[in-house]
Motif scaffolding. Structure first.
Motif, PDB file in Angstrom:
ATOM      1  N   VAL A 142     -15.696   5.319  -3.040  1.00  0.00           N
ATOM      2  CA  VAL A 142     -17.147   5.416  -2.881  1.00  0.00           C
ATOM      3  C   VAL A 142     -17.562   6.854  -2.580  1.00  0.00           C
ATOM      4  CG1 VAL A 142     -19.078   4.714  -1.416  1.00  0.00           C
ATOM      5  CG2 VAL A 142     -17.423   3.025  -2.183  1.00  0.00           C
ATOM      6  N   ARG A 143     -16.799   7.542  -1.740  1.00  0.00           N
ATOM      7  CA  ARG A 143     -17.164   8.890  -1.309  1.00  0.00           C
ATOM      8  C   ARG A 143     -16.574   9.995  -2.184  1.00  0.00           C
ATOM      9  NH1 ARG A 143     -16.207   8.243   5.151  1.00  0.00           N
ATOM     10  NH2 ARG A 143     -17.719   6.586   5.457  1.00  0.00           N
ATOM     11  N   SER A 144     -15.620   9.648  -3.020  1.00  0.00           N
ATOM     12  CA  SER A 144     -14.963  10.609  -3.924  1.00  0.00           C
ATOM     13  C   SER A 144     -14.310  11.764  -3.168  1.00  0.00           C
ATOM     14  CB  SER A 144     -15.956  11.160  -4.943  1.00  0.00           C
ATOM     15  OG  SER A 144     -16.433  10.124  -5.749  1.00  0.00           O
ATOM     16  N   THR A 145     -13.511  11.427  -2.164  1.00  0.00           N
ATOM     17  CA  THR A 145     -12.779  12.457  -1.433  1.00  0.00           C
ATOM     18  C   THR A 145     -11.303  12.350  -1.759  1.00  0.00           C
ATOM     19  OG1 THR A 145     -12.480  11.029   0.474  1.00  0.00           O
ATOM     20  CG2 THR A 145     -14.419  12.451   0.475  1.00  0.00           C
ATOM     21  N   GLY A 146     -10.655  13.489  -1.906  1.00  0.00           N
ATOM     22  CA  GLY A 146      -9.240  13.504  -2.262  1.00  0.00           C
ATOM     23  C   GLY A 146      -8.327  13.132  -1.113  1.00  0.00           C
ATOM     24  N   ARG A 147      -8.726  13.476   0.123  1.00  0.00           N
ATOM     25  CA  ARG A 147      -7.870  13.179   1.273  1.00  0.00           C
ATOM     26  C   ARG A 147      -7.659  11.681   1.450  1.00  0.00           C
ATOM     27  NH1 ARG A 147     -11.267  16.727   4.740  1.00  0.00           N
ATOM     28  NH2 ARG A 147     -12.101  14.710   5.222  1.00  0.00           N
ATOM     29  N   GLY A 148      -8.711  10.921   1.363  1.00  0.00           N
ATOM     30  CA  GLY A 148      -8.604   9.477   1.519  1.00  0.00           C
ATOM     31  C   GLY A 148      -7.810   8.845   0.400  1.00  0.00           C
ATOM     32  N   ALA A 149      -7.909   9.420  -0.786  1.00  0.00           N
ATOM     33  CA  ALA A 149      -7.178   8.887  -1.924  1.00  0.00           C
ATOM     34  C   ALA A 149      -5.677   9.033  -1.713  1.00  0.00           C
ATOM     35  CB  ALA A 149      -7.610   9.603  -3.199  1.00  0.00           C
ATOM     36  N   ILE A 150      -5.265  10.173  -1.218  1.00  0.00           N
ATOM     37  CA  ILE A 150      -3.839  10.398  -0.985  1.00  0.00           C
ATOM     38  C   ILE A 150      -3.343   9.499   0.146  1.00  0.00           C
ATOM     39  CG2 ILE A 150      -2.151  12.114  -0.219  1.00  0.00           C
ATOM     40  CD1 ILE A 150      -3.838  14.176  -1.769  1.00  0.00           C
ATOM     41  N   ALA A 151      -4.151   9.301   1.169  1.00  0.00           N
ATOM     42  CA  ALA A 151      -3.774   8.406   2.262  1.00  0.00           C
ATOM     43  C   ALA A 151      -3.646   6.967   1.766  1.00  0.00           C
ATOM     44  CB  ALA A 151      -4.795   8.490   3.381  1.00  0.00           C
ATOM     45  N   ALA A 152      -4.541   6.544   0.883  1.00  0.00           N
ATOM     46  CA  ALA A 152      -4.464   5.198   0.328  1.00  0.00           C
ATOM     47  C   ALA A 152      -3.223   5.036  -0.538  1.00  0.00           C
ATOM     48  CB  ALA A 152      -5.717   4.896  -0.488  1.00  0.00           C
ATOM     49  N   LEU A 153      -2.889   6.061  -1.309  1.00  0.00           N
ATOM     50  CA  LEU A 153      -1.663   6.012  -2.113  1.00  0.00           C
ATOM     51  C   LEU A 153      -0.429   5.886  -1.226  1.00  0.00           C
ATOM     52  CD1 LEU A 153      -2.388   8.717  -4.832  1.00  0.00           C
ATOM     53  CD2 LEU A 153      -1.917   6.307  -5.247  1.00  0.00           C
ATOM     54  N   ALA A 154      -0.379   6.655  -0.167  1.00  0.00           N
ATOM     55  CA  ALA A 154       0.776   6.622   0.733  1.00  0.00           C
ATOM     56  C   ALA A 154       0.875   5.280   1.458  1.00  0.00           C
ATOM     57  CB  ALA A 154       0.681   7.765   1.734  1.00  0.00           C
ATOM     58  N   ALA A 155      -0.240   4.768   1.933  1.00  0.00           N
ATOM     59  CA  ALA A 155      -0.229   3.484   2.634  1.00  0.00           C
ATOM     60  C   ALA A 155       0.153   2.354   1.689  1.00  0.00           C
ATOM     61  CB  ALA A 155      -1.592   3.217   3.274  1.00  0.00           C
ATOM     62  N   GLY A 156      -0.353   2.393   0.477  1.00  0.00           N
ATOM     63  CA  GLY A 156      -0.002   1.373  -0.502  1.00  0.00           C
ATOM     64  C   GLY A 156       1.464   1.415  -0.873  1.00  0.00           C
ATOM     65  N   LEU A 157       1.994   2.612  -1.026  1.00  0.00           N
ATOM     66  CA  LEU A 157       3.416   2.744  -1.326  1.00  0.00           C
ATOM     67  C   LEU A 157       4.265   2.221  -0.171  1.00  0.00           C
ATOM     68  CD1 LEU A 157       5.630   3.784  -3.228  1.00  0.00           C
ATOM     69  CD2 LEU A 157       5.457   5.976  -2.061  1.00  0.00           C
ATOM     70  N   GLY A 158       3.872   2.545   1.047  1.00  0.00           N
ATOM     71  CA  GLY A 158       4.597   2.043   2.217  1.00  0.00           C
ATOM     72  C   GLY A 158       4.568   0.530   2.291  1.00  0.00           C
ATOM     73  N   ALA A 159       3.423  -0.065   2.022  1.00  0.00           N
ATOM     74  CA  ALA A 159       3.304  -1.523   2.057  1.00  0.00           C
ATOM     75  C   ALA A 159       4.165  -2.167   0.986  1.00  0.00           C
ATOM     76  CB  ALA A 159       1.843  -1.936   1.880  1.00  0.00           C
ATOM     77  N   ALA A 160       4.167  -1.597  -0.209  1.00  0.00           N
ATOM     78  CA  ALA A 160       4.965  -2.161  -1.292  1.00  0.00           C
ATOM     79  C   ALA A 160       6.459  -2.046  -1.001  1.00  0.00           C
ATOM     80  CB  ALA A 160       4.617  -1.470  -2.608  1.00  0.00           C
ATOM     81  N   VAL A 161       6.881  -0.928  -0.455  1.00  0.00           N
ATOM     82  CA  VAL A 161       8.299  -0.745  -0.131  1.00  0.00           C
ATOM     83  C   VAL A 161       8.726  -1.711   0.970  1.00  0.00           C
ATOM     84  CG1 VAL A 161       9.943   0.868   0.908  1.00  0.00           C
ATOM     85  CG2 VAL A 161       8.465   1.630  -0.945  1.00  0.00           C
ATOM     86  N   ILE A 162       7.922  -1.827   2.015  1.00  0.00           N
ATOM     87  CA  ILE A 162       8.249  -2.757   3.097  1.00  0.00           C
ATOM     88  C   ILE A 162       8.289  -4.188   2.571  1.00  0.00           C
ATOM     89  CG2 ILE A 162       7.391  -3.772   5.244  1.00  0.00           C
ATOM     90  CD1 ILE A 162       6.438  -0.989   6.036  1.00  0.00           C
ATOM     91  N   GLY A 163       7.317  -4.552   1.760  1.00  0.00           N
ATOM     92  CA  GLY A 163       7.301  -5.898   1.183  1.00  0.00           C
ATOM     93  C   GLY A 163       8.523  -6.175   0.331  1.00  0.00           C
ATOM     94  N   GLY A 164       8.923  -5.207  -0.465  1.00  0.00           N
ATOM     95  CA  GLY A 164      10.112  -5.379  -1.289  1.00  0.00           C
ATOM     96  C   GLY A 164      11.374  -5.539  -0.456  1.00  0.00           C
ATOM     97  N   LEU A 165      11.483  -4.760   0.607  1.00  0.00           N
ATOM     98  CA  LEU A 165      12.649  -4.867   1.476  1.00  0.00           C
ATOM     99  C   LEU A 165      12.689  -6.205   2.206  1.00  0.00           C
ATOM    100  CD1 LEU A 165      12.796  -1.265   2.979  1.00  0.00           C
ATOM    101  CD2 LEU A 165      14.361  -2.281   1.323  1.00  0.00           C
ATOM    102  N   VAL A 166      11.539  -6.677   2.654  1.00  0.00           N
ATOM    103  CA  VAL A 166      11.486  -7.966   3.354  1.00  0.00           C
ATOM    104  C   VAL A 166      11.867  -9.096   2.408  1.00  0.00           C
ATOM    105  CG1 VAL A 166       9.917  -9.637   4.427  1.00  0.00           C
ATOM    106  CG2 VAL A 166       9.862  -7.251   5.125  1.00  0.00           C
ATOM    107  N   VAL A 167      11.342  -9.075   1.193  1.00  0.00           N
ATOM    108  CA  VAL A 167      11.660 -10.123   0.227  1.00  0.00           C
ATOM    109  C   VAL A 167      13.135 -10.060  -0.172  1.00  0.00           C
ATOM    110  CG1 VAL A 167      11.209 -10.913  -2.136  1.00  0.00           C
ATOM    111  CG2 VAL A 167       9.307 -10.350  -0.622  1.00  0.00           C
TER     112      VAL A 167
END
Length: 119
Positions: free
Chosen positions: A52-77
């Protein structure tokens, strides 16, 4: 030498470990699933705000958080030895595998939009 007693003690240990887990017991697998879920939801919120705000900082944080969630989910499964209700956190792991890529998608869209506006 009391071999039968040693065997029965080992069998008792195995039986104690094989007891069912309560629905509200917080096991290690469930704890990791919750941590991945929190990362995934945070990534989705940050990615949505960055889109919504078109900021690059938040985009990179969202990418990192999403990657962390996917990796943790894969390890748990991958580490789960049972299905739902066994305490391994497999349901939360699959939820993490859904939330993580959504956060990465929102972060990627926001990053692409911010780079288009910068040039």
């Amino acid at each position: 030498m009391f071999i039968p007693n040693a065997l029965s003690a080992a069998a008792a240990q195995v039986l104690v470990l094989a007891q069912p887990v309560g629905a509200y017991d917080l096991t290690t697998g469930r704890l990791w699933s919750v941590a991945g879920g929190v990362l995934g939801v945070a990534g989705i919120v940050i990615g949505g705000l960055a889109l919504v705000r078109s900021t690059g900082r938040g985009a990179i944080a969202a990418l990192a958080a999403g990657l962390g969630a996917a990796v943790i989910g894969g390890l748990v499964v991958a580490a789960a030895e049972g299905g739902p209700g066994t305490g391994y956190g497999i349901v939360g792991g699959f939820a993490d595998l859904v939330l993580g890529p959504i956060a990465m998608l929102l972060g990627g869209l926001a990053l692409a939009r911010s780079r288009r506006r910068a040039s």
